[in-house]
Design an enzyme around this catalytic site. Structure first.
Site, PDB file in Angstrom:
ATOM      1  N   GLU A  61       0.818  -1.210   0.000  1.00 47.27           N
ATOM      2  CA  GLU A  61       0.000   0.000   0.000  1.00 47.27           C
ATOM      3  C   GLU A  61       0.855   1.265   0.000  1.00 47.27           C
ATOM      4  O   GLU A  61       0.495   2.273  -0.613  1.00 47.27           O
ATOM      5  CB  GLU A  61      -0.932   0.003   1.222  1.00 47.27           C
ATOM      6  CG  GLU A  61      -1.928  -1.139   1.257  1.00 47.27           C
ATOM      7  CD  GLU A  61      -1.427  -2.342   2.030  1.00 47.27           C
ATOM      8  OE1 GLU A  61      -2.251  -3.016   2.669  1.00 47.27           O
ATOM      9  OE2 GLU A  61      -0.204  -2.613   1.996  1.00 47.27           O
ATOM     10  N   SER A 177      19.691 -41.840  -9.979  1.00 49.77           N
ATOM     11  CA  SER A 177      18.384 -41.237 -10.280  1.00 49.77           C
ATOM     12  C   SER A 177      18.464 -40.071 -11.259  1.00 49.77           C
ATOM     13  O   SER A 177      17.452 -39.436 -11.544  1.00 49.77           O
ATOM     14  CB  SER A 177      17.729 -40.748  -8.983  1.00 49.77           C
ATOM     15  OG  SER A 177      18.515 -39.753  -8.365  1.00 49.77           O
ATOM     16  N   THR A 300      11.500 -43.488   2.315  1.00 46.55           N
ATOM     17  CA  THR A 300      11.274 -43.636   3.755  1.00 46.55           C
ATOM     18  C   THR A 300      10.743 -42.359   4.387  1.00 46.55           C
ATOM     19  O   THR A 300       9.727 -42.369   5.098  1.00 46.55           O
ATOM     20  CB  THR A 300      12.577 -44.059   4.458  1.00 46.55           C
ATOM     21  OG1 THR A 300      13.011 -45.326   3.934  1.00 46.55           O
ATOM     22  CG2 THR A 300      12.354 -44.210   5.961  1.00 46.55           C
ATOM     23  N   LEU A 301      11.403 -41.237   4.124  1.00 46.50           N
ATOM     24  CA  LEU A 301      10.972 -39.976   4.726  1.00 46.50           C
ATOM     25  C   LEU A 301       9.668 -39.491   4.104  1.00 46.50           C
ATOM     26  O   LEU A 301       8.787 -38.991   4.813  1.00 46.50           O
ATOM     27  CB  LEU A 301      12.066 -38.920   4.563  1.00 46.50           C
ATOM     28  CG  LEU A 301      11.828 -37.585   5.276  1.00 46.50           C
ATOM     29  CD1 LEU A 301      11.542 -37.793   6.758  1.00 46.50           C
ATOM     30  CD2 LEU A 301      13.032 -36.658   5.086  1.00 46.50           C
TER      31      LEU A 301
END
Length: 367
Positions: A61, A177, A300-301
């Protein structure tokens, strides 16, 4: 308050889109403050606009009023979040709108902060200013999900990011990966990191990928140093994080949950004792003003967050490839009955190159 005509509602929605666009320019740099946009309209023209500055700077603002100058008198202000009503690092924005002679304020989303919560609206209405609330509310709330949730509940908004093959695999059996998804999908991940206060991962991911989990490139941002980088939190219950890990290159932005290690303390790493995930998240929100959490971790996590019902949104990138049954699964939960399954509601599907991004939220439906 008089009922608005359809034409008036349409006009308000149109001008609010400009305020939302202003807010969008600030989402990478205002954390932990919410990203807010404001436009001031007079005689069907925008005479002032602004977005929240980085912490310590002015609110939206203030910028919009400064740009509008004398033209603010008798104008309408469109703000994506209720104007603040308290003295913090800056004066109350509600008072600034009153002093500038604004005669009408249209607000997208109310502020749950007890220091504001309705008080900004009250200041405006006490000054005789017409106030309209809830215009494009869902869009405005989406820009500050973490802030709104944390202030209201004391818990951050948790996004879980996964990248998998068509057969639900995230890595080869060896842990390899790179890369399942393509360039466009990996670039998209940078956005989710950039709007997060912290990226949480597990020690296995760090050991396997030697990842940094920081923001390196953002579309439309030429100078990456202008954004607020997320903290990186490694869950390392056995104290295995090597001091040579790339993630420690900016050690002062790293957090570790695990046994205390003096060598990490000497580097400036903030350490947490081992605690339940719920307690950890609450601590991040209430003590460290971290309102948006991105989980980038292994099965796992990721499964632990899901089974604890701590995930608000899942961002799943799916690549058109098969990795085979010996590759690592996306999750490792073991369910014996259909009633145990975790169901999600699909809220968005986007193609990124050859990959697809699914955004999902937990479903309340029962089987």
């Amino acid at each position: 308050m008089s009922k608005l005509s359809p034409d008036s509602i349409q006009q308000d929605q149109m001008w609010m889109q400009f305020a939302l666009a202003e807010a969008a320019t600030a989402i990478y740099r205002t954390r932990p403050n919410p990203a807010v946009g404001c436009v001031i309209v007079k005689e069907h023209q925008i005479v002032g606009r602004g977005a929240t500055a980085p912490v310590g700077g002015s609110h939206a603002e203030v910028f919009a009023l400064k740009q509008a100058g004398d033209q603010a008198h008798g104008a309408t202000a469109y703000v994506t979040l209720e104007p603040c009503a308290h003295y913090g690092r800056t004066p109350p924005c509600a008072n600034g709108l009153v002093e500038a002679g604004i005669t009408r304020v249209v607000i997208a989303c109310s502020d749950p902060n007890p220091l504001v919560a309705g008080k900004g609206v009250q200041i405006l209405e006490n000054a005789g200013i017409e106030v309209v609330q809830g215009v494009c509310e869902a869009q405005a709330a989406a820009q500050n999900r973490g802030f709104l949730k944390a202030i209201a509940t004391g818990m951050p908004y948790v996004r879980l990011k996964v990248a998998s093959s068509l057969d639900g695999r995230t890595a080869m059996a060896s842990g390899e990966s790179k890369w399942i998804t393509g360039t466009a999908a990996r670039q998209d991940v940078q956005h989710w990191r950039a709007i997060s206060g912290v990226v949480i991962t597990g020690i296995e991911t760090v050991l396997a990928d030697d990842c940094q989990l920081n923001v390196r490139q953002l579309e439309g941002i030429a100078d990456i140093s202008t954004i607020v980088q997320p903290k990186r939190l490694v869950l390392d219950r056995q104290g295995r994080l090597p001091l040579t890990a790339k993630i420690l290159a900016q050690a002062e932005t790293v957090m570790v949950m695990g046994p205390f290690r003096q060598e990490l303390a000497d580097l400036g790493v903030l350490q947490f004792t081992v605690q339940p995930l719920t307690d950890l998240l609450q601590r991040l929100a209430t003590q460290h003003q971290i309102y948006d959490v991105l989980v980038e971790a292994g099965a796992t996590l990721s499964t632990a967050f899901l089974q604890a019902r701590l995930v608000d949104e899942m961002i799943s990138y799916v690549a058109p490839t098969f990795l085979g049954q010996t590759a690592r699964a996306m999750f490792n939960a073991e369910f014996n009955r259909m009633a145990e399954q975790l169901r999600f509601k699909l809220i968005d599907v986007t193609q990124l190159g050859n990959d697809v991004r699914l955004r999902l939220i937990p479903s309340q439906e029962t089987v």
